[in-house]
Scaffold this active site. Structure first.
Site, PDB file in Angstrom:
ATOM      1  CE  LYS A  36      -4.049   1.934   2.482  1.00  0.00           C
ATOM      2  NZ  LYS A  36      -4.956   1.883   3.791  1.00  0.00           N
ATOM      3  CB  SER A  76      -8.011   3.506   2.413  1.00  0.00           C
ATOM      4  OG  SER A  76      -7.236   3.000   3.603  1.00  0.00           O
ATOM      5  CB  SER A  87      -8.454   0.766   5.579  1.00  0.00           C
ATOM      6  OG  SER A  87      -9.171   2.207   5.474  1.00  0.00           O
TER       7      SER A  87
END
Lengths: 95, 494
Positions: free
Chosen positions: B78, B153, B177
């Site tokens: 990420k 996210s 997330s």
């Protein structure tokens, strides 16, 4: 609970320049959000302690011994503006 | 089935035993990324050269006899985690050109275990969002229906793993997330106990909640990644200094002897007939595997979203104060230093980040601090207490991971409707508990073209990761929901 928000004042505190449109839109959206979070007033929290962190916290100490840190050149290479070994910013103190 | 669709466990085994080289796996993955990435958009940066260099090093270590748990496993990182020398943007214009000068501990541990970083994955800006639509730098699509969001996210990491652009994804979970994009993309999304995995090098959003964890196509893969990442780190004083029980080797076959709590306040009937039927079937499957279902109550969990949207923005307003145009990232010049700050942050942050900074600044400001921030912290105490009482009656909690399957782009344009996406995942985050989503079936959303995956959330007491992963493994093995469908990639190959 108070449920209005002075967006212009808060934006000043937060150091964000807002357009008039943003003031209008954020004002409405955040007023709406505050309406929702005000539901917390329904909870009886008079005798409840505040939780900042859920896992038992303790003071973490280490020996005060020099160790390698980030490479100065590598870090300064990311600066928007530098002068020698320093970050350069607009003048803060008047001449 | 192409080789890159194999599990991380299988790839690591093959590379360790020199059936395949890490170089071969990496080349095959990069070729696949090139063919589908135009449609999926999982990555903000593909690290082709660096991935090949890492793979060569892994092959050398294997030849030297090192037994690497993640040998040659392609991983999506990420883009809020630092990897030395790679662009690390947080999905934000303010860090669009920032090159990380060091590597996050969790990433370093994955690489030490033999994983190969394929790229930096898209995410909602500074991890604030539930669909990846808040990224300022790219659009990520759900591999199971490209007209729908991947969740967020950690949506880029999830889409990458679902589309076989990586075998493992690294995500971060502040209010859901990892678990929500896991559910949306037919994956196991696992948030460990707060403090289990170092946050050093994870660009901070809400420090008392942020937790790194894996996204994987199997529970076993998630356990392997967890074992590689977990443990005390002197660089993060909030990491917990207690031994980590290896989870990968202890995956259960059944749920006998376990009491699984059904949360009275999380009745799936509220989610409509289709989802209700799926969740009821999932609970029956838990029972069929030997679990005893017991009803538990989390009376203040319904206040989770309200609590979270004061605490997380408050912490974010403080953490993001560092982006001021002085030391790194974007700078927009002004007449003086003050206008430089104002303009830099106006130009660098997107609308959701601005909203959260503003609400957090307001909640912490003089005259409002007690009414908002302290009250939310007290509500957090009540929510954690609810879980503590529930876990006196059960070993695990089972509930929905999200209130709907992946939705279409633009469907949640009102910020609060997006915030409600995390209704079922926020309470666990506030209580610091380990929780995961595991695929539990498929449903065609109203107006949808194809069935979309649905996730069951399982939650365990603090530090009971081994129990949690073991139970999820038993459920996964008995049901096999994830294998029922494949992502729609054939039509999009470049």
């Amino acid at each position: 609970m108070p449920d209005s928000i002075d967006i212009r004042y808060v934006a000043t505190l937060a150091r964000i320049a807002l357009t008039d449109d943003e003031v209008e839109v954020f004002g409405r959206q955040l007023g709406d959000l505050l309406g929702h979070v005000n539901a917390l007033a329904e909870l009886d929290t008079a005798s409840v302690s505040a939780t900042a962190q859920v896992i038992e916290s303790r003071n973490v100490l280490r020996e005060d011994r020099p160790a390698p840190c980030l490479d100065r050149e590598k870090v300064l290479a990311q600066a928007p503006q530098r002068q020698g070994a320093f970050f350069r910013v607009p003048r803060i103190i008047a001449e | 089935m192409e080789y890159i669709e194999k599990s991380a466990a299988q790839i690591a085994h093959d590379v360790r035993t020199r059936v395949r080289s890490a170089a071969e796996v990496t080349d095959a993955t990069l070729a696949h990324v090139e063919s589908v990435e135009g449609a999926v958009g999982a990555y903000l940066t593909v690290l082709a050269d660096s991935a090949r260099a890492h793979a060569a090093r892994v092959d050398e270590r294997v030849r030297n006899g090192e037994k690497l748990a993640l040998a040659g496993v392609p991983v999506a990182v990420k883009d809020n985690m630092c990897l030395d020398g790679s662009r690390t943007t947080c999905g934000s214009k303010i860090l669009e050109r920032w090159i990380a000068p060091y590597t996050a501990t969790a990433v370093a541990r994955m690489l030490e275990a033999g994983a190969v970083p394929i790229g930096k994955a898209n995410c909602d800006e500074f991890a604030m969002g539930s669909s990846c639509e808040n990224s300022a730098l790219g659009v990520t699509r759900n591999p199971y229906d490209l007209t729908r969001v991947p969740g967020g996210s950690s949506g880029g990491s999830a889409a990458a793993v679902a589309a076989y652009e990586a075998a493992l994804g690294m995500g971060s979970d502040t209010g859901g997330s990892i678990r929500e994009p896991g559910a949306f993309c037919n994956l196991v999304g696992f948030k460990p106990t707060y403090g289990r995995i170092s946050r050093y090098g994870l660009i901070a959003f809400a420090s008392s909640l942020d937790q790194i964890g894996p996204l994987a196509r199997t529970v076993e893969d998630a356990a392997l990644a967890y074992d590689a990442m977990a443990g005390f780190d002197p660089m993060d004083a909030t990491t917990v200094d207690r031994p980590v029980e290896a989870a990968a080797g202890a995956l259960r076959e059944d749920l006998r002897g376990l009491r699984v709590g059904m949360v009275r306040e999380f009745d799936s009937a509220a989610l409509g007939a289709a989802l209700d039927a799926l969740y009821r079937a999932a609970y029956r499957d838990l029972e069929r595997l030997g679990a005893e279902l017991v009803e538990v109550s989390l009376p203040t969990a319904a206040y989770g979203v309200a609590t979270y949207y004061l605490i997380a923005p408050a912490e974010c307003s403080s953490n993001l104060a560092r982006f001021d145009g002085v030391r790194y990232g974007l700078r927009v010049e002004g007449d003086d230093v003050r206008s430089m700050y104002d303009r830099t942050r106006a130009a660098g942050f997107g609308p959701e980040v601005k909203r959260r900074i503003l609400i957090g600044t307001h909640a912490l400001s003089s005259g409002y601090y007690d009414a908002y921030y302290v009250r939310a912290q007290k509500a957090r105490t009540l929510i954690a207490g609810d879980f503590e009482r529930a876990f006196a009656q059960c070993d695990l909690i089972a509930c929905p991971a999200a209130s709907c399957p992946a939705f279409e782009f633009g469907a949640k344009s009102d910020p609060y409707s997006m915030y409600l996406m995390d209704y079922y995942t926020i309470p666990m985050a506030l209580a610091g508990l380990p929780a995961l989503s595991v695929p539990c079936g498929w449903t065609t959303p109203e107006g949808g073209r194809v069935p979309m995956p649905v996730g069951l959330q399982l939650c365990a007491p603090l530090f009971a990761e081994k129990l949690l992963l073991g139970a999820a493994r038993a459920y996964e093995a008995a049901t096999g929901h994830a294998l029922a469908r494949r992502p729609e990639l054939e039509s999009v190959r470049a």
